[in-house]
Design an enzyme around this catalytic site. Sequence first.
Site, mmCIF file in Angstrom:
data_model
loop_
_atom_site.group_PDB
_atom_site.id
_atom_site.type_symbol
_atom_site.label_atom_id
_atom_site.label_comp_id
_atom_site.label_asym_id
_atom_site.label_seq_id
_atom_site.Cartn_x
_atom_site.Cartn_y
_atom_site.Cartn_z
ATOM 1 N N ASP A 1 26.904 32.350 43.746
ATOM 2 C CA ASP A 1 27.515 31.167 43.795
ATOM 3 C C ASP A 1 28.279 31.405 44.880
ATOM 4 O OD1 ASP A 1 30.630 29.588 43.602
ATOM 5 O OD2 ASP A 1 31.075 30.287 41.837
ATOM 6 N N HIS A 2 28.863 30.077 45.988
ATOM 7 C CA HIS A 2 29.103 30.447 47.416
ATOM 8 C C HIS A 2 30.324 30.614 47.753
ATOM 9 C CE1 HIS A 2 27.282 30.544 51.524
ATOM 10 N NE2 HIS A 2 26.717 29.908 51.258
ATOM 11 N N ARG A 3 31.360 30.752 46.606
ATOM 12 C CA ARG A 3 32.344 30.967 47.057
ATOM 13 C C ARG A 3 33.561 32.609 46.481
ATOM 14 N NH1 ARG A 3 34.349 27.579 41.124
ATOM 15 N NH2 ARG A 3 32.797 28.448 40.718
ATOM 16 N N PRO B 1 29.443 25.878 43.589
ATOM 17 C CA PRO B 1 28.716 25.458 44.056
ATOM 18 C C PRO B 1 27.711 26.494 45.016
ATOM 19 C CG PRO B 1 31.059 26.200 44.976
ATOM 20 C CD PRO B 1 30.633 26.387 43.536
#
Length: 496
Positions: free
Chosen positions: A466-468, A290
């Site tokens: 990476d938004h994680r 994401p």
Amino acid sequence: MSEPRVFLLPDLGEGLTEAELVSWHVSVGDTIAVDQPIAEVETAKSAVEVPSPYAGIVAELHGKPGETLDVGKPLISVTPISVGAAADDAAPAPSPDQPEVEPAETELAEPKPESTEAETYREEEKAGSGNVLIGYGTPGGHGQARRTRARKTAVALAEPEAPSSPTEDELALLRTRVPGKLGAVISPLVRRMAKEHGVDLGALHGSGESGLIMRRDVEAAMRTAAPTAEPEAEPAEAAPGPVVEPVETRSVGDQDRDARTGLSIASRTPVRGVRKAVAANMTRSRSEIPEATVWVDVDATGLLELRQRMKANGAEIPGLLSFIARFVTAGLKKFPELNTRIETAEDGSQEIVGFDGVNLGIAAQTDRGLVVPSVRGAEKMSARELDAEIRRLTDVARQGKATPAELGGGTFTLNNYGVFGVDGSAAIINHPEVGILGVGRIIDKPWVVNGELAVRKVTELTLTFDHRVCDGGTAAGFLRFVADAIENPQSLLADI
């Protein structure tokens, strides 16, 4: 005669499971020696020449050029030559006009002086040998390797007083040096040169010993041959290493029509090699990560002025990308969340894996496609050291000589797409990394300085992350850190 020994396509490193067969260097019936290159294959990482672990006669080739072969599947079958069979073949005494063969090296004696032609051939082999598999095979392409030869058989060592009879390697040499035939070409480099330039090897009489076709013979034929068609782009012959064949594009007739558009299909290009690997990696990145993107315009005037002052002082000037790489490694120390990887366990649980160090990937466009060699331990390097390593890596990558280790193992990627004349790009993260920083072109733009309008050198930085592993605040903090370093470079460059 013994049963054929089957050589399986070996593990090519970095977890690669397949390779495309580019070309064969041998044919059925040829006699080959240990470590002799038998085929050129292209993996998702690089093009390599595969050496044979067996000596003998080629019994079967398991594959055709253009096919994709799985690791662990048969590549070639070789029938060993027994000592008795070799002696039978060598029974007739060589006539005076037959070629003299080279003595094989042993552990008991120094090799005898070799002929000038043999030495010339070895130099051509050095120039033509490229990446071979790690762990076995003959190294080459760097001017340091020497050609190895098989040891004499135990019979020859036990009976030194017997008349010298041809060894397996010598018999192979005799069989391949047939004037006016394709077999008179030993060097894979010479074969490839002739193939690419349309030179008929069967019509050439080599200038080497006993008609051996040398590189100079092919070059002479290339100079004298009249062009019969539009010339093709010449490969970079000056660069040692495997010559990478262009991607095959198959033309199709007007009868092949696309059902959706109603248009005739002009060509079909197989997706394979590096392009196939890039497509698979980018698809996985888009489907699993994401991602989010932040960007900022940066006044790079201060950095350019610093380089001009260094130039005026006569100092060695690193490239702009090496300065930015230095800022990136410093930024990753301050924001280590972007120097990580997501690992997913079999039960679906995930971990964020952090690293004690930075392997900085440098995106490089090559004739084989986009590759990302990585500078290992980049956080320990100065701008000058980064500049030297970036130049070396991009050079070997464009020559197709980068090793799997050099093309893998990155923890963060830096992409200079400004060289293509564009300002920005929403880049795709190089899976399994979690971030990629893009640098656009540097151009003159109006900029407000101390309340007044001025013309400044401006570039755009784009960070995809990476938004994680982090939120926008961390990503923005890292991007702003790099931007501030570009605008005020002296604070981070005390060690250059």
